[in-house]
Write a protein that holds these residues in place. Structure first.
Motif, PDB file in Angstrom:
ATOM      1  N   HIS A 199     -40.978 103.488   1.109  1.00 57.93           N
ATOM      2  CA  HIS A 199     -42.254 102.736   0.819  1.00 57.93           C
ATOM      3  C   HIS A 199     -42.485 101.672   1.810  1.00 57.93           C
ATOM      4  CE1 HIS A 199     -41.772 104.929  -2.883  1.00 57.93           C
ATOM      5  NE2 HIS A 199     -43.100 105.246  -2.625  1.00 57.93           N
ATOM      6  N   LEU A 200     -41.601 101.235   2.465  1.00 57.67           N
ATOM      7  CA  LEU A 200     -41.762 100.044   3.407  1.00 57.67           C
ATOM      8  C   LEU A 200     -42.366 100.791   4.736  1.00 57.67           C
ATOM      9  CD1 LEU A 200     -41.199  97.290   4.903  1.00 57.67           C
ATOM     10  CD2 LEU A 200     -39.159  98.122   5.788  1.00 57.67           C
ATOM     11  N   ALA A 201     -42.058 101.757   5.124  1.00 58.92           N
ATOM     12  CA  ALA A 201     -42.577 102.738   6.364  1.00 58.92           C
ATOM     13  C   ALA A 201     -44.059 103.002   5.704  1.00 58.92           C
ATOM     14  CB  ALA A 201     -41.663 103.908   6.426  1.00 58.92           C
ATOM     15  N   VAL A 202     -44.346 103.416   4.590  1.00 56.89           N
ATOM     16  CA  VAL A 202     -45.537 103.815   4.114  1.00 56.89           C
ATOM     17  C   VAL A 202     -46.591 102.516   4.067  1.00 56.89           C
ATOM     18  CG1 VAL A 202     -46.922 104.566   1.944  1.00 56.89           C
ATOM     19  CG2 VAL A 202     -44.846 105.604   2.378  1.00 56.89           C
TER      20      VAL A 202
ATOM     21  N   ALA B 163     -43.180 104.066  12.145  1.00 55.90           N
ATOM     22  CA  ALA B 163     -42.385 105.440  12.760  1.00 55.90           C
ATOM     23  C   ALA B 163     -40.823 105.044  12.978  1.00 55.90           C
ATOM     24  CB  ALA B 163     -43.057 105.674  14.328  1.00 55.90           C
ATOM     25  N   ALA B 164     -40.591 103.582  13.312  1.00 58.47           N
ATOM     26  CA  ALA B 164     -39.089 103.494  13.367  1.00 58.47           C
ATOM     27  C   ALA B 164     -38.199 103.440  12.014  1.00 58.47           C
ATOM     28  CB  ALA B 164     -38.985 102.083  13.969  1.00 58.47           C
ATOM     29  N   VAL B 165     -39.018 102.993  11.000  1.00 60.49           N
ATOM     30  CA  VAL B 165     -38.247 103.024   9.700  1.00 60.49           C
ATOM     31  C   VAL B 165     -38.517 104.496   9.116  1.00 60.49           C
ATOM     32  CG1 VAL B 165     -38.480 102.196   7.260  1.00 60.49           C
ATOM     33  CG2 VAL B 165     -39.015 100.544   8.935  1.00 60.49           C
ATOM     34  N   ALA B 166     -39.306 105.101   9.329  1.00 64.10           N
ATOM     35  CA  ALA B 166     -39.313 106.633   9.019  1.00 64.10           C
ATOM     36  C   ALA B 166     -38.323 107.413   9.717  1.00 64.10           C
ATOM     37  CB  ALA B 166     -40.735 106.861   9.206  1.00 64.10           C
ATOM     38  N   THR B 167     -38.478 107.109  10.978  1.00 63.81           N
ATOM     39  CA  THR B 167     -37.163 107.793  11.889  1.00 63.81           C
ATOM     40  C   THR B 167     -35.913 107.682  11.275  1.00 63.81           C
ATOM     41  OG1 THR B 167     -38.671 107.891  13.881  1.00 63.81           O
ATOM     42  CG2 THR B 167     -36.185 108.154  14.105  1.00 63.81           C
ATOM     43  N   GLU B 168     -35.338 106.415  10.735  1.00 64.20           N
ATOM     44  CA  GLU B 168     -34.139 105.954  10.438  1.00 64.20           C
ATOM     45  C   GLU B 168     -33.620 107.023   9.204  1.00 64.20           C
ATOM     46  OE1 GLU B 168     -34.035 102.018   9.509  1.00 64.20           O
ATOM     47  OE2 GLU B 168     -34.560 101.351  11.310  1.00 64.20           O
ATOM     48  N   ILE B 169     -34.883 107.039   8.294  1.00 58.04           N
ATOM     49  CA  ILE B 169     -34.556 107.922   6.804  1.00 58.04           C
ATOM     50  C   ILE B 169     -35.018 109.262   7.008  1.00 58.04           C
ATOM     51  CG2 ILE B 169     -34.847 105.710   5.659  1.00 58.04           C
ATOM     52  CD1 ILE B 169     -37.409 106.648   4.929  1.00 58.04           C
ATOM     53  N   GLY B 170     -35.556 109.693   8.211  1.00 59.00           N
ATOM     54  CA  GLY B 170     -35.822 111.411   8.392  1.00 59.00           C
ATOM     55  C   GLY B 170     -37.109 111.616   7.488  1.00 59.00           C
TER      56      GLY B 170
END
Length: 218
Positions: free
Chosen positions: A99-102, A128-135
């Motif tokens: 939800h941080l990425a959202v 994008a960076a946070v979402a990449t971390e969690i796939g």
């Protein structure tokens, strides 16, 4: 909508405020999807307040995500910024990377509405960076697509095209059919570069032959 209303009636019979509030969230989400944005906003403010009082994190953060986007759609950018900034703080506090990425992805709408493209780029990159971390591939795609569009607007077409092509590849992992928004953005970037990055003819042909006009983004 009928299912959400039915669930709300059942929740009222159970006399459980937390379940009732979650059902209200479902009603608000349905209202937003059906284009009843003002109604959704009114409901979401109440849902978030109730969820905060009930310490129901999941309901609260989902309500904030929808509320921030709804407020931005209505042009209520100050309220949207406040909501999404609080969502960022809340999700960071509990370590909720998704939800941080959202929140960062949604806040790009606020900066875009204010023509503050550098802040929008910063949030898109963070998302994008946070979402990449969690796939979280859907968020990666949305963030990269947004980032490519912003860079195109700033005249950075080389960088924009590279990111747009990457976004298209990510979207293909999630669907057999490329999103027309990706194809259209790549064509627009090539046109914005005065064709120095190649002709958009392939993308324009694809748009014409593979998609209906009503499926294309504005």
């Amino acid at each position: 909508s009928e299912a959400a209303s039915h669930a709300t009636r059942l929740a009222a019979e159970l006399d459980d405020p937390q379940i009732e509030n979650r059902c209200a969230l479902a009603v608000a989400r349905t209202a937003f999807r059906e284009g009843c944005v003002t109604k959704a906003i009114e409901l979401l403010y109440v849902v978030e307040e109730n969820a905060a009082r009930q310490t129901d994190y999941t309901t609260r953060v989902i309500a904030m995500a929808i509320l921030g986007g709804a407020l931005a759609v209505q042009g209520r950018l100050g309220e949207a910024e406040d909501c999404l900034s609080r969502m960022i703080e809340l999700s960071q506090k509990v370590g909720d990377r998704f939800h941080l990425a959202v929140a960062h992805a949604n806040r790009t709408i606020v900066w875009g509405g204010r023509h503050d493209y550098h802040r929008a780029i910063s949030d898109a990159q963070h998302a994008a960076a946070v979402a990449t971390e969690i796939g979280a591939f859907p968020i990666i795609w949305v963030s990269q697509h947004t980032l490519a569009q912003l860079l195109m607007w700033l005249g950075k077409c080389d960088e924009a095209l590279s990111i747009a092509l990457g976004a298209r590849e990510i979207q293909r992992r999630c669907s057999d059919q490329p999103d027309p928004a990706d194809v259209l953005l790549i064509a627009r970037i090539k046109i914005a570069s005065d064709n120095s990055l190649g002709s958009p003819s392939e993308e324009l042909t694809q748009l014409h032959t593979e998609y209906r006009e009503e499926d294309l983004p504005a």
